[in-house]
Motif scaffolding. Sequence first.
Motif, PDB file in Angstrom:
ATOM      1  N   TRP A   1       0.824  -1.201   0.000  1.00  0.00           N
ATOM      2  CA  TRP A   1       0.000   0.000   0.000  1.00  0.00           C
ATOM      3  C   TRP A   1       0.868   1.265   0.000  1.00  0.00           C
ATOM      4  O   TRP A   1       0.649   2.201   0.756  1.00  0.00           O
ATOM      5  CB  TRP A   1      -0.955   0.010   1.198  1.00  0.00           C
ATOM      6  N   ASN A   2       1.921   1.241  -0.821  1.00  0.00           N
ATOM      7  CA  ASN A   2       2.828   2.384  -0.988  1.00  0.00           C
ATOM      8  C   ASN A   2       3.638   2.725   0.265  1.00  0.00           C
ATOM      9  O   ASN A   2       4.186   3.821   0.385  1.00  0.00           O
ATOM     10  CB  ASN A   2       2.059   3.637  -1.444  1.00  0.00           C
ATOM     11  N   THR A   3       3.695   1.801   1.188  1.00  0.00           N
ATOM     12  CA  THR A   3       4.544   1.986   2.369  1.00  0.00           C
ATOM     13  C   THR A   3       5.330   0.698   2.607  1.00  0.00           C
ATOM     14  O   THR A   3       5.031  -0.348   2.028  1.00  0.00           O
ATOM     15  CB  THR A   3       3.714   2.306   3.626  1.00  0.00           C
ATOM     16  N   LEU A   4       6.349   0.785   3.477  1.00  0.00           N
ATOM     17  CA  LEU A   4       7.148  -0.391   3.801  1.00  0.00           C
ATOM     18  C   LEU A   4       6.501  -1.157   4.946  1.00  0.00           C
ATOM     19  O   LEU A   4       6.311  -0.603   6.041  1.00  0.00           O
ATOM     20  CB  LEU A   4       8.567   0.024   4.203  1.00  0.00           C
ATOM     21  N   HIS A   5       6.139  -2.397   4.674  1.00  0.00           N
ATOM     22  CA  HIS A   5       5.666  -3.274   5.749  1.00  0.00           C
ATOM     23  C   HIS A   5       6.899  -3.894   6.374  1.00  0.00           C
ATOM     24  O   HIS A   5       7.640  -4.625   5.710  1.00  0.00           O
ATOM     25  CB  HIS A   5       4.722  -4.352   5.213  1.00  0.00           C
ATOM     26  N   THR A   6       7.132  -3.616   7.647  1.00  0.00           N
ATOM     27  CA  THR A   6       8.442  -3.840   8.270  1.00  0.00           C
ATOM     28  C   THR A   6       8.640  -5.209   8.906  1.00  0.00           C
ATOM     29  O   THR A   6       9.672  -5.456   9.538  1.00  0.00           O
ATOM     30  CB  THR A   6       8.683  -2.762   9.337  1.00  0.00           C
ATOM     31  N   GLY A   7       7.669  -6.095   8.779  1.00  0.00           N
ATOM     32  CA  GLY A   7       7.826  -7.420   9.383  1.00  0.00           C
ATOM     33  C   GLY A   7       6.935  -8.440   8.718  1.00  0.00           C
ATOM     34  O   GLY A   7       6.522  -8.273   7.570  1.00  0.00           O
ATOM     35  N   VAL A   8       6.643  -9.500   9.447  1.00  0.00           N
ATOM     36  CA  VAL A   8       5.766 -10.547   8.934  1.00  0.00           C
ATOM     37  C   VAL A   8       4.521 -10.606   9.813  1.00  0.00           C
ATOM     38  O   VAL A   8       4.615 -10.524  11.047  1.00  0.00           O
ATOM     39  CB  VAL A   8       6.485 -11.922   8.906  1.00  0.00           C
ATOM     40  N   ASP A   9       3.351 -10.686   9.188  1.00  0.00           N
ATOM     41  CA  ASP A   9       2.080 -10.780   9.909  1.00  0.00           C
ATOM     42  C   ASP A   9       1.607 -12.223   9.930  1.00  0.00           C
ATOM     43  O   ASP A   9       1.561 -12.887   8.888  1.00  0.00           O
ATOM     44  CB  ASP A   9       1.007  -9.912   9.242  1.00  0.00           C
ATOM     45  N   ILE A  10       1.234 -12.697  11.119  1.00  0.00           N
ATOM     46  CA  ILE A  10       0.747 -14.061  11.278  1.00  0.00           C
ATOM     47  C   ILE A  10      -0.656 -13.994  11.854  1.00  0.00           C
ATOM     48  O   ILE A  10      -0.854 -13.594  13.013  1.00  0.00           O
ATOM     49  CB  ILE A  10       1.655 -14.877  12.223  1.00  0.00           C
ATOM     50  N   ALA A  11      -1.643 -14.344  11.040  1.00  0.00           N
ATOM     51  CA  ALA A  11      -3.032 -14.357  11.511  1.00  0.00           C
ATOM     52  C   ALA A  11      -3.196 -15.465  12.544  1.00  0.00           C
ATOM     53  O   ALA A  11      -2.767 -16.603  12.336  1.00  0.00           O
ATOM     54  CB  ALA A  11      -3.984 -14.568  10.343  1.00  0.00           C
ATOM     55  N   ILE A  12      -3.814 -15.118  13.655  1.00  0.00           N
ATOM     56  CA  ILE A  12      -3.990 -16.059  14.762  1.00  0.00           C
ATOM     57  C   ILE A  12      -5.207 -15.615  15.570  1.00  0.00           C
ATOM     58  O   ILE A  12      -5.456 -14.402  15.681  1.00  0.00           O
ATOM     59  CB  ILE A  12      -2.724 -16.096  15.663  1.00  0.00           C
ATOM     60  N   PRO A  13      -6.007 -16.523  16.099  1.00  0.00           N
ATOM     61  CA  PRO A  13      -7.174 -16.104  16.885  1.00  0.00           C
ATOM     62  C   PRO A  13      -6.790 -15.210  18.068  1.00  0.00           C
ATOM     63  O   PRO A  13      -5.699 -15.347  18.634  1.00  0.00           O
ATOM     64  CB  PRO A  13      -7.771 -17.437  17.368  1.00  0.00           C
ATOM     65  N   LYS A  14      -7.674 -14.300  18.414  1.00  0.00           N
ATOM     66  CA  LYS A  14      -7.446 -13.409  19.548  1.00  0.00           C
ATOM     67  C   LYS A  14      -7.201 -14.211  20.818  1.00  0.00           C
ATOM     68  O   LYS A  14      -7.787 -15.276  21.021  1.00  0.00           O
ATOM     69  CB  LYS A  14      -8.658 -12.491  19.735  1.00  0.00           C
ATOM     70  N   ASN A  15      -6.307 -13.698  21.655  1.00  0.00           N
ATOM     71  CA  ASN A  15      -5.933 -14.313  22.939  1.00  0.00           C
ATOM     72  C   ASN A  15      -5.111 -15.586  22.778  1.00  0.00           C
ATOM     73  O   ASN A  15      -5.015 -16.393  23.711  1.00  0.00           O
ATOM     74  CB  ASN A  15      -7.167 -14.588  23.805  1.00  0.00           C
ATOM     75  N   SER A  16      -4.504 -15.783  21.598  1.00  0.00           N
ATOM     76  CA  SER A  16      -3.563 -16.889  21.424  1.00  0.00           C
ATOM     77  C   SER A  16      -2.234 -16.538  22.101  1.00  0.00           C
ATOM     78  O   SER A  16      -1.911 -15.364  22.312  1.00  0.00           O
ATOM     79  CB  SER A  16      -3.324 -17.164  19.940  1.00  0.00           C
ATOM     80  N   ILE A  17      -1.448 -17.555  22.405  1.00  0.00           N
ATOM     81  CA  ILE A  17      -0.157 -17.364  23.062  1.00  0.00           C
ATOM     82  C   ILE A  17       0.849 -16.754  22.091  1.00  0.00           C
ATOM     83  O   ILE A  17       0.974 -17.195  20.946  1.00  0.00           O
ATOM     84  CB  ILE A  17       0.368 -18.711  23.601  1.00  0.00           C
ATOM     85  N   VAL A  18       1.563 -15.722  22.552  1.00  0.00           N
ATOM     86  CA  VAL A  18       2.650 -15.106  21.792  1.00  0.00           C
ATOM     87  C   VAL A  18       3.964 -15.438  22.500  1.00  0.00           C
ATOM     88  O   VAL A  18       4.087 -15.247  23.713  1.00  0.00           O
ATOM     89  CB  VAL A  18       2.482 -13.575  21.686  1.00  0.00           C
ATOM     90  N   LEU A  19       4.947 -15.946  21.741  1.00  0.00           N
ATOM     91  CA  LEU A  19       6.202 -16.443  22.307  1.00  0.00           C
ATOM     92  C   LEU A  19       7.381 -15.527  21.987  1.00  0.00           C
ATOM     93  O   LEU A  19       7.433 -14.918  20.914  1.00  0.00           O
ATOM     94  CB  LEU A  19       6.509 -17.836  21.765  1.00  0.00           C
ATOM     95  N   ALA A  20       8.345 -15.472  22.890  1.00  0.00           N
ATOM     96  CA  ALA A  20       9.596 -14.754  22.637  1.00  0.00           C
ATOM     97  C   ALA A  20      10.418 -15.545  21.629  1.00  0.00           C
ATOM     98  O   ALA A  20      10.579 -16.759  21.766  1.00  0.00           O
ATOM     99  CB  ALA A  20      10.387 -14.572  23.933  1.00  0.00           C
ATOM    100  N   GLY A  21      10.971 -14.856  20.628  1.00  0.00           N
ATOM    101  CA  GLY A  21      11.723 -15.530  19.578  1.00  0.00           C
ATOM    102  C   GLY A  21      13.057 -16.084  20.035  1.00  0.00           C
ATOM    103  O   GLY A  21      13.570 -17.048  19.460  1.00  0.00           O
ATOM    104  N   ALA A  22      13.642 -15.501  21.074  1.00  0.00           N
ATOM    105  CA  ALA A  22      14.939 -15.939  21.584  1.00  0.00           C
ATOM    106  C   ALA A  22      15.133 -15.365  22.981  1.00  0.00           C
ATOM    107  O   ALA A  22      14.358 -14.502  23.427  1.00  0.00           O
ATOM    108  CB  ALA A  22      16.070 -15.494  20.653  1.00  0.00           C
TER     109      ALA A  22
END
Length: 261
Positions: free
Chosen positions: A142-163
Amino acid sequence: MNRKRSYYFIFAIILFVVSYSAYASYQRQKNGPIFLDNAVFQRYNDQWGLWVDLKAEKKSIAEKAQEFGVQVAEVLAVNHMDESELKLWNKHIFFPYPNEYILTLQEKGYYRDTVESPIDKFVWPVLPNDKSRITSRIGRRWNTLHTGVDIAIPKNSIVLAGADGVVVDSGRMGDYGLAIKIYHNDMNHMHTVYGHNTELLVKAGDIVRKGQIIAFSGNTGKSTGPHVHFEVRFHNVYWNPENFLTPFEEGVATSQVGFAD
């Protein structure tokens, strides 16, 4: 003289073997297996337990502590809280498991999830499942820089530290909504960012482990649906996160491990 040289030679070989064995053991330890926090076994401040929403369960901290067999003072200590804060607290609270409760859970068939992960790779910030998918990658959008990766996931799912790392920022960050930024000394001083969460479980200054739960996913900030926005930065330059991850399409093979294993 020849005998003395032979001794030196033998000593050098022994030193090399011992050093190499120690290095190989260290590499195996650093490369895996890595624990991935799940719905039953979670971590905070290097303790195993569970994040609990007392208001949702309609229980007091004393009632929940009794259920787990842990003292209220221990719960408050691990959360760095005092009783005066409980009246205004409207988020999850971490309850550490005593050893007896852990054994009870294992007897019921609950275990920790593990995955093999090289030291120079991140783990995906979502648990392996059939409900998540990549909806947008790094690049122009959309004419801008998308700076990462988006992962669709249901609301209130667990988010983990990458390292392993240290939380440097945790709170509302503009378009990112409720987001967390982690500094990774062992990953060439990189930073990772996790955006659009519904609740943040860690705060600035917390030390986190690879695969540890840090938030619950959501749709806060500039977002069109529940997902995790995951970034990798090096000196404020955006890098492609997928260069430091196993291919998402291949899935991740996990195994279950008990505390006695």
